[in-house]
Design an enzyme around this catalytic site. Structure first.
Site, mmCIF file in Angstrom:
data_model
loop_
_atom_site.group_PDB
_atom_site.id
_atom_site.type_symbol
_atom_site.label_atom_id
_atom_site.label_comp_id
_atom_site.label_asym_id
_atom_site.label_seq_id
_atom_site.Cartn_x
_atom_site.Cartn_y
_atom_site.Cartn_z
ATOM 1 C CG ASP A 164 0.182 4.505 -6.286
ATOM 2 O OD1 ASP A 164 0.305 5.234 -5.293
ATOM 3 O OD2 ASP A 164 -0.529 3.492 -6.309
ATOM 4 C CG ASP B 121 1.056 4.052 -1.114
ATOM 5 O OD1 ASP B 121 0.018 4.379 -0.514
ATOM 6 O OD2 ASP B 121 1.121 3.919 -2.355
#
Length: 176
Positions: free
Chosen positions: A123, A141
């Site tokens: 991330d 995401d």
């Protein structure tokens, strides 16, 4: 149901490929150019910050001890398979759901590769306000969330033209 894949939602599978490539290229760039937890401020409310997510969205189950990797792997494979089957059954013109399903599949596969390759998801998109940071996330995401939002939106508004055609077909069938 469409008689061949060209008339089905599978024609939208290019979105899966696009999301997957954008996600993997961006994550590889982060892995190549950032140390873990390194952060670069880009805007007054946005950083690139490399973090590892061993769980799901918002680091759900990230401290579970490792078994969650296989749970999330199973979920990604199952959802991707189910949505692909649904795409095959949908006509190409049902654009909102076809786009939604392909966004979810592309995102699920992008994060699946991370889990299998690294044991965690990379991330790096870090939005914040003052000292409050939203959970870091990635392109996969984002695609999953946008796809889920489109599915929810479609459940409320759907394709009015298609609904009216189905209603007319139902009325004609009832008259016969």
């Amino acid at each position: 149901m469409p008689t061949n894949w060209k008339d089905s939602g599978l024609r939208w599978y290019w979105v899966v490929v696009l999301v997957f490539i954008a996600d993997q290229v961006s994550k590889q760039w982060v892995l190549t150019n950032f140390e873990l937890h390194e952060s670069v401020n880009l805007l007054p409310f946005f950083n690139f910050t490399y973090v590892r997510n061993y769980g799901a969205a918002f680091s759900f189950l990230s401290d579970a001890g490792g078994w969650q990797k296989w749970l999330f792997t199973f979920i990604a494979v199952a959802f991707s398979t189910i949505l692909t089957i649904w795409l095959r059954k949908q006509p190409t013109k049902v654009w909102r759901l076809n786009l939604a399903y392909t966004l979810v599949i592309g995102g699920a596969l992008g994060n699946l590769i991370d889990r299998l390759q690294h044991g965690y998801v990379v991330d790096f998109l870090d939005f914040f306000w003052n000292t409050s940071h939203f959970a870091a996330f990635n392109i996969a995401d984002s695609a999953i969330c946008i796809g889920a939002g489109l599915i929810i939106l479609d459940s409320f508004i759907g394709d009015d033209k298609e609904k009216s055609q189905n209603g007319q077909n139902d009325n004609n069938a009832a008259k016969e």
